[in-house]
Design a protein around this motif. Sequence first.
Motif: not given
Length: 131
Positions: A6-16, A55-58, A61-62, A66-72
Amino acid sequence: MSVRTTAEVIARFNRAFTDREAGLLADLIADDCVMESVQPAPRGERVSGREACTQWWTALVDDLASQFTPQEVIVAGDRATIVWTYRFGDGPDQWVQGVNVMRVTDGRIVEALGFGKTAGEVPLAAEPDAA
């Protein structure tokens, strides 16, 4: 190939989002994924399926305005909570805070529920008239 945690998936999701690399989402989304955005209030838009969620998340991202920034990020088993800020303009009041409650099964996101502190509508990249 081993299944991502789960941690790896979420880290990659946030990195996108932070690296603006929509390609990182490619194999993170399950066929039966369900995503609920923070808007429209009170329940948010519901998006179902790998293709629609990707498609929604892409689009988000694109969207260079705008800018999505994970805080925690808090991970507990197959669940993760992402505390984030979303900036949708340059002004001092053009950002919101929120959380996504995520669920990961077999190394893929199956559920993403978004909740935000908004005072009215916030333009999202996935909306057809957002520019």
